[in-house]
Design a protein around this motif. Structure first.
Motif, mmCIF file in Angstrom:
data_model
loop_
_atom_site.group_PDB
_atom_site.id
_atom_site.type_symbol
_atom_site.label_atom_id
_atom_site.label_comp_id
_atom_site.label_asym_id
_atom_site.label_seq_id
_atom_site.Cartn_x
_atom_site.Cartn_y
_atom_site.Cartn_z
ATOM 1 N N MET A 56 56.157 42.501 42.643
ATOM 2 C CA MET A 56 55.483 43.613 42.713
ATOM 3 C C MET A 56 53.976 43.194 42.778
ATOM 4 O O MET A 56 53.711 42.217 42.198
ATOM 5 C CB MET A 56 55.943 44.144 41.398
ATOM 6 N N ILE A 57 53.377 44.080 43.587
ATOM 7 C CA ILE A 57 51.902 43.708 43.762
ATOM 8 C C ILE A 57 51.233 44.807 43.028
ATOM 9 O O ILE A 57 51.373 46.125 43.505
ATOM 10 C CB ILE A 57 51.424 43.448 45.256
ATOM 11 N N VAL A 58 50.324 44.805 42.267
ATOM 12 C CA VAL A 58 49.291 46.056 41.664
ATOM 13 C C VAL A 58 47.758 45.760 42.303
ATOM 14 O O VAL A 58 47.157 44.706 42.367
ATOM 15 C CB VAL A 58 48.938 45.849 40.268
ATOM 16 N N VAL A 59 47.766 46.657 43.602
ATOM 17 C CA VAL A 59 46.459 46.521 44.281
ATOM 18 C C VAL A 59 45.296 47.150 43.264
ATOM 19 O O VAL A 59 45.734 48.213 42.778
ATOM 20 C CB VAL A 59 46.859 47.598 45.409
ATOM 21 N N ALA A 60 44.308 46.382 43.316
ATOM 22 C CA ALA A 60 43.282 46.565 42.220
ATOM 23 C C ALA A 60 42.330 47.721 42.459
ATOM 24 O O ALA A 60 41.954 47.833 43.918
ATOM 25 C CB ALA A 60 42.328 45.173 42.210
#
Ligand code: FMN
Length: 536
Positions: A56-60
């Motif tokens: 999972m990637i949390v786009v900043a």
């Protein structure tokens, strides 16, 4: 049997399935275009990380309001015009097999908008953020430090009125709805680091006497209300995570005791997870805290405390550099998911290397290069990258900072179209900083006259070449008509971000003028942030 059974055990944040416990914690890189849109560099960066096997990637850090953007390179989610880029970003991440999450934020005191909104206009000397900037920028010379410092502190912050608070809460809700519309799997509210929600939570920065300040319940009101608004905007099936401050690590600051109560409030609102952090910009002015932040897993104890207080999935981050440490944290049930920010920036292949037992993970050295660059509003690089990657990124950064101007020439088989191409060539003679798209939207008539269109495109190409426009800067696009020529051109302008559109006086043939009215008028009346040249 994999070497790290807990790390590679799947997890569900309903309804999203994660293939492992590895999450990219948000890492602001200043890779957005200067207008807040998603750049090729943004896409390239997140694609590379997603390809490395993270679950999972949390786009900043996408801003929810123009007043809340941290930098001109912050991504923005505060208007529908950012939707095409955000959609492309979500799709890019998901295509590589990772869940895509958009973190949304209002920077409050740390935002760079015209008006700097805060809960209370606490003086800069009362909160020691100058110390933080000095520590963060210590490798720069004094003049560079001063340039950044004066930019950061000169603004006179404005105390938010209750009406402004309500407007900002609605802006959070609208930004979250955009994240959903863009195709992200989840949205994450940024409630850490000292940004607006924390400025309300902390008694150090919130001195209000109304319903939004004073006792802990009142200080929690703003983040609680905004979370409620976000939940309502996206519906119960769409997960809303929260980047959570568990301890400010400051005397008279927001403490773990209050954080436990706040976590219960968020749990009652059915947030999907808490991504637990400690410290704000002010805390990191303290050398002892700075020292502590270099220790492996320095925030795990906070995640554990919050995990014990509420029944919610908890992400922990902070110098979890090795798969061995990540595995141990999970085995001991101190957190449910492992957040890696800088380790994935240093080596996006970290998850895949851990999964396949390779012992050549390139470690984050905690050197501060990425952080110092973004604090100075410059795009992030990593001292651990090899030469080839460094050269590639620097090239893309240059392109992002000085994007070629995008010109669209609307083409049909009429002489007006040839004149538009000739005029474009005259105006842009010998320019190397432009890309030109010759676009034709097909009509029943033009489908029958395919050779006429091809001929006209060839004429346009040779006129542009004669004017000294490089061949590779010119592309031809022939598109099927979807909703009408005018609308299709307008959609193309918005989606691809053209700065200039050139068309023959009426853009289409005479028969079409009679049938559809003036396309050129429609374009002039409906374009925003785009110059329209009508030729003929
Ligand atoms: C350059 C940089 C940018 C960051 N940007 C964000 C951000 O936009 N949002 C956020 O919640 N945390 C941000 N963080 C904090 C990280 O998510 C993470 O909590 C912290 O770096 C510790 O984890 P790590 O050791 O895995 O990097 C940032 C950290 C760094 C170093």
């Amino acid at each position: 049997m994999p070497e790290f059974p807990h790390l590679f055990e799947p997890f569900i944040i309903p309804p999203v399935h994660l293939k492992s416990r590895i999450v990219m914690a948000p890492l602001f890189t200043a890779y957005g275009r200067p207008d807040g849109t998603v750049s090729k560099l943004t896409l390239d960066h997140y694609k590379e990380v997603a390809r490395g096997g993270v679950a999972m990637i949390v786009v900043a850090n996408a801003s929810i309001d123009p007043s809340g953007a941290l930098s001109k390179h912050s991504l923005r989610a505060d208007d529908d015009r950012f939707l095409p880029g955000l959609s492309q970003l979500a799709e890019t991440i998901k295509k590589e097999g990772a869940a895509a999450v958009l973190q949304i934020n209002h920077g409050g005191r740390f935002a760079g908008g015209k008006t700097v909104y805060v809960p209370s206009p606490v003086s800069i000397s009362d909160i020691n953020i100058i110390g933080f900037y000095k520590a963060a920028l210590k490798s720069l010379d004094i003049q560079q430090q001063w340039a950044i410092l004066s930019g950061a502190i000169h603004q006179q912050p404005k105390e938010l009125t209750v009406a402004e608070i309500q407007r900002i809460i609605m802006a959070y809700a609208k930004a979250a709805a955009r994240a959903k519309e863009a195709g992200f799997d989840m949205v994450e509210i940024h409630g850490g680091t000292g940004y607006l929600p924390v400025q309300f939570l902390s008694p150090r920065t919130n001195r209000r006497k109304d319903l939004y300040g004073g006792n802990p319940e009142n200080r929690m009101r703003f983040p609680v209300e905004l979370t409620e608004a976000v939940k309502n905007a996206v519906g119960s099936n769409f997960p809303v995570g929260y980047r959570f401050l568990a301890d400010e690590w400051l005397p008279d600051g927001f403490s773990l005791d209050e954080a436990r109560i706040f976590a219960e409030r968020l749990s009652a609102l059915q947030v999907a997870y808490l991504s637990v952090t400690g410290g704000t910009y002010e805390s990191f002015s303290n050398p002892e805290i700075m020292e502590k932040s270099h220790e492996p897993g320095y925030m795990v104890y906070l995640a554990q405390q919050i995990k014990e207080a509420v029944n919610l999935p908890v992400i922990t981050a902070g110098r979890i550099t090795t798969p061995e440490l990540a595995e141990e944290i999970l085995r001991e049930k101190r957190a449910d998911l492992i957040g890696l920010a800088r380790p994935l920036f240093a080596d996006p292949q970290w998850p895949e290397k851990a999964r396949t037992g390779q012992d050549n993970i390139v470690p984050c050295k905690d050197c501060g290069t990425c952080f110092q660059l973004v604090v100075a509003d410059r795009p992030a690089l990593c001292a651990q990258w090899d030469k080839a990657k460094l050269i590639k990124r620097k090239g893309m950064i240059k392109e992002m900072q000085n994007p070629r101007k995008k010109i669209l020439v609307a083409m049909d088989e009429s002489e007006n179209a040839a004149m538009a191409a000739a005029y474009t060539g005259d105006m842009l003679a010998n320019r190397k900083d432009v890309t030109i798209t010759l676009l034709h939207i097909q009509t029943d008539e033009s489908i029958k006259n395919e050779s006429g269109i091809r001929e006209m495109m060839d004429i346009a190409r040779s006129l542009l070449a004669k004017a000294g426009i490089p061949e590779e800067a010119v592309t031809i696009q022939v598109r099927e008509k979807k909703t009408g020529i005018g609308n299709d051109i307008l959609n193309e302008i918005a989606e691809s971000g053209y700065g200039t559109v050139v068309m023959g006086r009426r853009g289409v043939s005479r028969a079409q003028q009679i049938l559809f009215g003036s396309v050129s008028n429609k374009i002039i009346q409906n374009t925003k942030d785009c110059t329209v040249w009508i030729v003929g």
